[in-house]
Write a protein that holds these residues in place. Structure first.
Motif, mmCIF file in Angstrom:
data_model
loop_
_atom_site.group_PDB
_atom_site.id
_atom_site.type_symbol
_atom_site.label_atom_id
_atom_site.label_comp_id
_atom_site.label_asym_id
_atom_site.label_seq_id
_atom_site.Cartn_x
_atom_site.Cartn_y
_atom_site.Cartn_z
ATOM 1 N N ALA A 98 50.435 -14.561 -31.214
ATOM 2 C CA ALA A 98 50.415 -14.503 -32.888
ATOM 3 C C ALA A 98 49.692 -15.839 -33.275
ATOM 4 C CB ALA A 98 51.711 -14.268 -33.371
ATOM 5 N N ASP A 99 48.525 -15.856 -34.040
ATOM 6 C CA ASP A 99 47.885 -16.935 -34.455
ATOM 7 C C ASP A 99 48.558 -17.033 -35.838
ATOM 8 O OD1 ASP A 99 46.637 -19.255 -35.383
ATOM 9 O OD2 ASP A 99 44.622 -18.802 -34.089
ATOM 10 N N THR A 100 49.425 -17.783 -36.318
ATOM 11 C CA THR A 100 49.983 -17.689 -37.638
ATOM 12 C C THR A 100 49.117 -18.186 -38.730
ATOM 13 O OG1 THR A 100 52.294 -18.210 -36.667
ATOM 14 C CG2 THR A 100 51.863 -18.471 -39.088
ATOM 15 N N THR A 101 48.377 -19.081 -38.585
ATOM 16 C CA THR A 101 47.287 -19.652 -39.700
ATOM 17 C C THR A 101 46.280 -18.923 -39.723
ATOM 18 O OG1 THR A 101 48.276 -21.928 -39.098
ATOM 19 C CG2 THR A 101 46.261 -21.609 -40.232
ATOM 20 N N SER A 102 46.010 -18.092 -38.623
ATOM 21 C CA SER A 102 44.728 -17.299 -38.834
ATOM 22 C C SER A 102 45.123 -15.735 -39.121
ATOM 23 C CB SER A 102 44.014 -17.007 -37.488
ATOM 24 O OG SER A 102 43.508 -18.299 -37.059
ATOM 25 N N PHE A 103 46.526 -15.441 -39.288
ATOM 26 C CA PHE A 103 47.243 -14.239 -39.612
ATOM 27 C C PHE A 103 46.709 -13.086 -38.766
ATOM 28 C CE2 PHE A 103 46.098 -16.957 -43.517
ATOM 29 C CZ PHE A 103 47.502 -17.129 -43.553
ATOM 30 N N LEU A 104 46.954 -13.225 -37.507
ATOM 31 C CA LEU A 104 46.441 -12.322 -36.612
ATOM 32 C C LEU A 104 47.524 -12.161 -35.440
ATOM 33 C CD1 LEU A 104 44.944 -13.366 -33.675
ATOM 34 C CD2 LEU A 104 43.164 -13.846 -35.540
ATOM 35 N N ILE A 105 47.509 -11.245 -34.744
ATOM 36 C CA ILE A 105 47.889 -10.668 -33.377
ATOM 37 C C ILE A 105 46.868 -10.335 -32.670
ATOM 38 C CG2 ILE A 105 49.593 -9.593 -32.089
ATOM 39 C CD1 ILE A 105 51.709 -9.430 -34.386
ATOM 40 N N GLY A 106 46.833 -11.058 -31.395
ATOM 41 C CA GLY A 106 45.574 -10.850 -30.578
ATOM 42 C C GLY A 106 46.342 -10.876 -28.857
ATOM 43 N N ARG A 107 45.524 -10.494 -28.298
ATOM 44 C CA ARG A 107 45.695 -10.336 -26.635
ATOM 45 C C ARG A 107 44.320 -10.742 -25.989
ATOM 46 N NH1 ARG A 107 46.528 -3.815 -25.896
ATOM 47 N NH2 ARG A 107 44.321 -3.312 -26.037
ATOM 48 N N GLN A 108 44.922 -11.154 -24.602
ATOM 49 C CA GLN A 108 43.647 -11.574 -23.639
ATOM 50 C C GLN A 108 44.297 -11.134 -22.574
ATOM 51 O OE1 GLN A 108 41.038 -14.925 -24.178
ATOM 52 N NE2 GLN A 108 41.850 -15.613 -22.455
ATOM 53 N N LYS A 109 43.666 -10.867 -21.245
ATOM 54 C CA LYS A 109 44.027 -10.665 -19.938
ATOM 55 C C LYS A 109 44.078 -12.059 -19.560
ATOM 56 C CE LYS A 109 43.468 -6.226 -18.557
ATOM 57 N NZ LYS A 109 42.709 -4.973 -17.559
ATOM 58 N N ILE A 110 44.812 -12.484 -18.379
ATOM 59 C CA ILE A 110 45.240 -13.764 -18.020
ATOM 60 C C ILE A 110 43.709 -14.160 -17.050
ATOM 61 C CG2 ILE A 110 47.468 -13.810 -17.747
ATOM 62 C CD1 ILE A 110 47.352 -13.121 -14.818
ATOM 63 N N ASP A 111 42.796 -13.333 -16.724
ATOM 64 C CA ASP A 111 41.605 -13.589 -16.275
ATOM 65 C C ASP A 111 40.487 -13.862 -17.276
ATOM 66 O OD1 ASP A 111 41.055 -11.289 -17.045
ATOM 67 O OD2 ASP A 111 40.440 -10.281 -15.274
ATOM 68 N N GLY A 112 40.780 -13.988 -18.418
ATOM 69 C CA GLY A 112 39.972 -14.342 -19.566
ATOM 70 C C GLY A 112 39.268 -13.091 -20.122
ATOM 71 N N ASN A 113 39.419 -12.125 -19.534
ATOM 72 C CA ASN A 113 38.823 -10.821 -20.228
ATOM 73 C C ASN A 113 39.614 -10.076 -21.288
ATOM 74 O OD1 ASN A 113 36.550 -11.063 -18.391
ATOM 75 N ND2 ASN A 113 37.724 -10.010 -16.550
ATOM 76 N N SER A 114 38.537 -9.134 -21.902
ATOM 77 C CA SER A 114 39.536 -8.459 -22.841
ATOM 78 C C SER A 114 40.109 -8.957 -24.148
ATOM 79 C CB SER A 114 40.374 -7.333 -22.182
ATOM 80 O OG SER A 114 39.644 -6.699 -21.215
ATOM 81 N N ARG A 115 39.460 -10.191 -24.404
ATOM 82 C CA ARG A 115 40.143 -10.832 -25.760
ATOM 83 C C ARG A 115 39.697 -9.756 -26.850
ATOM 84 N NH1 ARG A 115 40.393 -16.438 -27.180
ATOM 85 N NH2 ARG A 115 41.137 -16.538 -29.349
ATOM 86 N N GLU A 116 40.755 -9.713 -27.784
ATOM 87 C CA GLU A 116 40.717 -8.966 -28.920
ATOM 88 C C GLU A 116 42.131 -8.857 -29.909
ATOM 89 O OE1 GLU A 116 41.197 -4.650 -28.464
ATOM 90 O OE2 GLU A 116 42.252 -4.745 -26.619
ATOM 91 N N THR A 117 41.575 -8.986 -31.191
ATOM 92 C CA THR A 117 42.580 -8.877 -32.102
ATOM 93 C C THR A 117 42.901 -7.516 -32.354
ATOM 94 O OG1 THR A 117 41.522 -10.749 -33.338
ATOM 95 C CG2 THR A 117 42.846 -9.355 -34.623
ATOM 96 N N ILE A 118 44.325 -7.238 -32.171
ATOM 97 C CA ILE A 118 44.927 -5.873 -32.543
ATOM 98 C C ILE A 118 45.449 -5.730 -33.504
ATOM 99 C CG2 ILE A 118 45.353 -5.952 -29.883
ATOM 100 C CD1 ILE A 118 48.441 -6.285 -30.255
ATOM 101 N N LEU A 119 45.972 -6.810 -34.500
ATOM 102 C CA LEU A 119 46.644 -6.597 -35.834
ATOM 103 C C LEU A 119 46.012 -7.928 -36.684
ATOM 104 C CD1 LEU A 119 50.155 -5.458 -35.020
ATOM 105 C CD2 LEU A 119 48.475 -3.995 -36.225
#
Length: 239
Positions: free
Chosen positions: A77-98
């Motif tokens: 959760a990036d509180t200041t950017s008002f989002l919840i995201g995810r990323q795989k530990i290999d750096g792939n699939s970075r996305e905002t989900i909420l």
């Protein structure tokens, strides 16, 4: 797994499955910090500055993090950017989900059995919510609203169908009014779990092997633990 906050930032050591890239040791620590906002993973067993995951960068204020070991996703959760995201530990699939109606997310927890995400929101509406890990924006649901001062950390126990969360108070005169609450994972059967001698409880985590909960109190600067049956509460570490 154990979550806490060091100098205000959450940290979480975890057992890492070699489904992406095997580190030198199984146990490592990942943490979030600001200025610049980044989430990193470091080895816990040796004195090394080697990265054990591709850093999650270009964040502002990563306030809460959790990990889905089977899927290899770090949720944040990036509180200041008002989002919840995810990323795989290999750096792939970075996305905002909420993105919407996330004015101050203070805690998140992954239900690795049901593949759901739980989070607290300490904004205008004091809420605890849940969404599916996939199609999160279409499946989100508010489970609890109100009757909370500052909902902070949250952890779920999908093995026993409970969720736990902390509620901060700001009255330093009465130093026993913070609390840890619990409810079934659908939000029903809500009850207070721990409330004496605590003010700013945070950083909840569960050790399933010993049926133990750990947390830190940012007012008292110590780490405590208690059995999930409500017995054996004690201070484990003074900071």
């Amino acid at each position: 797994m154990f979550t806490a906050k060091v100098n205000g930032w959450p940290w979480l050591p975890l057992t890492y499955k070699n489904n992406v890239a095997e580190p030198k040791n199984d146990l490592f620590l990942f943490y979030g910090k600001g200025r610049p906002g980044v989430i990193r993973g470091l080895d816990m067993n040796i004195k090394s500055s080697d990265e054990h995951m591709v850093p999650i960068e270009d964040l502002v204020n990563p306030r809460a993090i959790d990990y889905h070991a089977e899927l290899g996703h770090i949720y944040f959760a990036d509180t200041t950017s008002f989002l919840i995201g995810r990323q795989k530990i290999d750096g792939n699939s970075r996305e905002t989900i909420l993105k919407d109606e996330l004015d101050n997310v203070e805690g998140i927890s992954v239900d690795w059995i049901g593949n759901n995400l739980y989070w607290t929101n300490d904004g205008y509406r004091k809420t605890i919510s849940v969404a599916r890990l996939e199609r999160a924006s279409q499946t989100r649901k508010t489970l609890l609203e109100g009757n909370m001062s500052h909902p902070r950390a949250i952890v779920v126990d999908p093995l026993n169908s409970w969720m736990y969360w902390t509620d901060w108070e700001e009255d330093e005169v009465n130093d026993s009014i913070g609390r840890i609450e619990k409810a079934w994972m659908d939000g029903s059967n809500r009850r207070i779990f721990v409330t004496s001698n605590m003010l700013w409880p945070n950083g909840l985590t569960l050790d399933h092997s010993s049926s133990t909960m750990y947390w830190c109190d940012a007012y008292y600067d110590h780490i405590e633990k208690i059995q999930l049956n409500g017995t054996g509460r004690m201070v484990s570490f003074n900071m």
